[in-house]
Enzyme design. Structure first.
Site, PDB file in Angstrom:
ATOM      1  N   LYS A  44     -90.138  54.475 -26.755  1.00 21.85           N
ATOM      2  CA  LYS A  44     -91.034  55.198 -27.684  1.00 21.85           C
ATOM      3  C   LYS A  44     -90.830  54.687 -29.114  1.00 21.85           C
ATOM      4  O   LYS A  44     -89.692  54.393 -29.507  1.00 21.85           O
ATOM      5  CB  LYS A  44     -90.703  56.696 -27.597  1.00 21.85           C
ATOM      6  N   LEU A  72     -95.286  60.883 -33.756  1.00 24.74           N
ATOM      7  CA  LEU A  72     -94.061  60.067 -33.726  1.00 24.74           C
ATOM      8  C   LEU A  72     -92.792  60.890 -33.467  1.00 24.74           C
ATOM      9  O   LEU A  72     -91.764  60.679 -34.118  1.00 24.74           O
ATOM     10  CB  LEU A  72     -93.914  59.263 -35.021  1.00 24.74           C
ATOM     11  N   CYS A 130    -100.099  53.632 -35.964  1.00 22.86           N
ATOM     12  CA  CYS A 130    -100.076  55.032 -35.525  1.00 22.86           C
ATOM     13  C   CYS A 130    -101.050  55.860 -36.371  1.00 22.86           C
ATOM     14  O   CYS A 130    -100.956  55.871 -37.595  1.00 22.86           O
ATOM     15  CB  CYS A 130     -98.674  55.617 -35.634  1.00 22.86           C
ATOM     16  N   GLY A 250    -104.777  50.435 -23.506  1.00 18.90           N
ATOM     17  CA  GLY A 250    -105.900  51.298 -23.877  1.00 18.90           C
ATOM     18  C   GLY A 250    -106.970  51.392 -22.824  1.00 18.90           C
ATOM     19  O   GLY A 250    -107.918  50.622 -22.853  1.00 18.90           O
TER      20      GLY A 250
HETATM   21  C1  DHB Z   1     -97.879  57.968 -31.691  1.00 22.03           C
HETATM   22  C2  DHB Z   1     -99.182  57.589 -31.563  1.00 22.03           C
HETATM   23  C3  DHB Z   1     -99.486  56.277 -31.390  1.00 22.03           C
HETATM   24  O1  DHB Z   1    -100.760  55.881 -31.245  1.00 22.03           O
HETATM   25  C4  DHB Z   1     -98.473  55.325 -31.354  1.00 22.03           C
HETATM   26  O2  DHB Z   1     -98.763  54.030 -31.196  1.00 22.03           O
HETATM   27  C5  DHB Z   1     -97.182  55.707 -31.482  1.00 22.03           C
HETATM   28  C6  DHB Z   1     -96.887  57.035 -31.645  1.00 22.03           C
HETATM   29  C7  DHB Z   1     -97.558  59.389 -31.914  1.00 22.03           C
HETATM   30  O3  DHB Z   1     -98.414  60.151 -32.359  1.00 22.03           O
HETATM   31  O4  DHB Z   1     -96.402  59.761 -31.654  1.00 22.03           O
END
Ligand code: DHB
Length: 312
Positions: A44, A72, A130, A250
């Site tokens: 992550k 995040l 993000c 995606g």
């Molecule tokens: C998150 C969303 C994203 O599109 C990504 O690439 C990484 C994290 C998030 O909201 O945590």
């Protein structure tokens, strides 16, 4: 049959692995990726400090896809260094990919330096896209800022491959501007596309939006975004050729999506929403379906398909 991939010297046993999205935040989730047929373990997106992320509800699914605004949530980069060491000890043969995210050039520089020095990590994906942090724009929509940042990241000593997760671009001029930036550096891969940011889905029954954060706006994934992802993959391959590996993310739910994206120019694919929905069995299902189709078409090597979209 040859269905493997390489990012510089890092060999991937197949072409399908997880995206930095669902089911890759905890050590337990990361270990179960190893138990699956995922060709890598992607962690992550991690930030300098741990983050709780956005308030709930922050993820929802509808027939055509998902909307998320996780914000995040992650355990902070130091934990992912520990997780990488633990994973490598247990599962030495799968590449470990770290996804990093910061809020300033200094954050990114610190994180890239830390992971360039981390022997248990094989590949660095830098998330420039993000959409879910309130008050923070998607970095890769600002070409100058991205250019300055990327220059600084490639000035950091280290021999691990670095690639970038990009947002969807909707105008060819923007794709060209980003390609022009990328061409200046030894970028080893790009991941196209992050979720389509800042969208709204309404439940007509409750007359409410589906998610709470960021005034109910979130990143869209799955069926909704597949044609956008295809177009971005195709456009970047046209602009960058095979010097930069293109990884598609995606909208994948079955083998046909994988096949189409290889035709458009992707060499590898990442599973996100489908992994969240189905769990880690999705890797084996999609791989088997894909290999069966390749076999039916008498293809024996993935290279026979990549960038082989027939002209009209
Ligand atoms: C998150 C969303 C994203 O599109 C990504 O690439 C990484 C994290 C998030 O909201 O945590």
């Amino acid at each position: 049959m040859s269905f493997t991939a390489k990012i510089w010297d890092t060999e991937f046993p197949g072409v399908i692995y997880n995206s930095s999205g669902p089911r890759c935040t905890t050590l337990e989730e990361l270990s179960s990726l190893w138990d699956s047929t995922s060709s890598a373990i992607m962690m992550k997106s991690c930030s300098p400090e741990p983050r709780e992320g956005n308030p709930l509800p922050r993820y929802s699914e509808v027939e055509l896809g998902s909307i998320n605004s996780i914000g995040l949530a992650n355990h902070g980069y130091k934990k992912y260094i520990e997780y990488a060491a633990e994973l490598k000890k247990q599962f030495p043969n799968k590449p470990i990919v770290v996804s990093i995210v910061g809020f300033s050039h200094e954050d990114f520089i610190m994180l890239v330096t830390a992971f360039q020095n981390e022997e248990n990590v094989d590949v660095l994906e830098v998330n420039l896209s993000c959409p879910n942090v309130v008050g923070k724009p998607q970095i890769a929509y600002d070409f100058e800022w991205s250019d300055e940042l990327i220059a600084k990241l490639f000035a950091i000593p280290g021999d691990k491959p670095i690639g970038f997760k990009l947002p969807p671009y909707f105008d060819p001029i923007h794709t060209e501007m980003m390609a022009e930036v990328l061409r200046k550096y030894p970028v080893s891969f790009i991941t196209c596309i992050n979720s389509v940011g800042n969208t709204l889905i309404i439940d007509p029954e409750t007359e409410q939006p589906l998610i709470a954060p960021k005034w109910w706006l979130g990143g869209l994934g799955w069926d909704y975004v597949k044609p956008i992802a295809l177009a971005n993959v195709r456009s970047f391959y046209k602009l960058l050729g095979d010097k930069v590996t293109i990884i598609w993310c995606g909208g994948i739910k079955s083998w046909v999506d994988v096949f189409e994206h290889l035709l458009a120019g992707a060499s590898m694919v990442q599973l996100g929403t489908v992994l969240g929905k189905e769990g880690t069995d999705c890797f084996e299902r999609i791989e088997k379906e894909f290999y069966t189709y390749m076999d039916k078409k008498w293809y024996t090597d993935i290279k026979q398909v990549i960038w082989k979209l027939q002209e009209l």
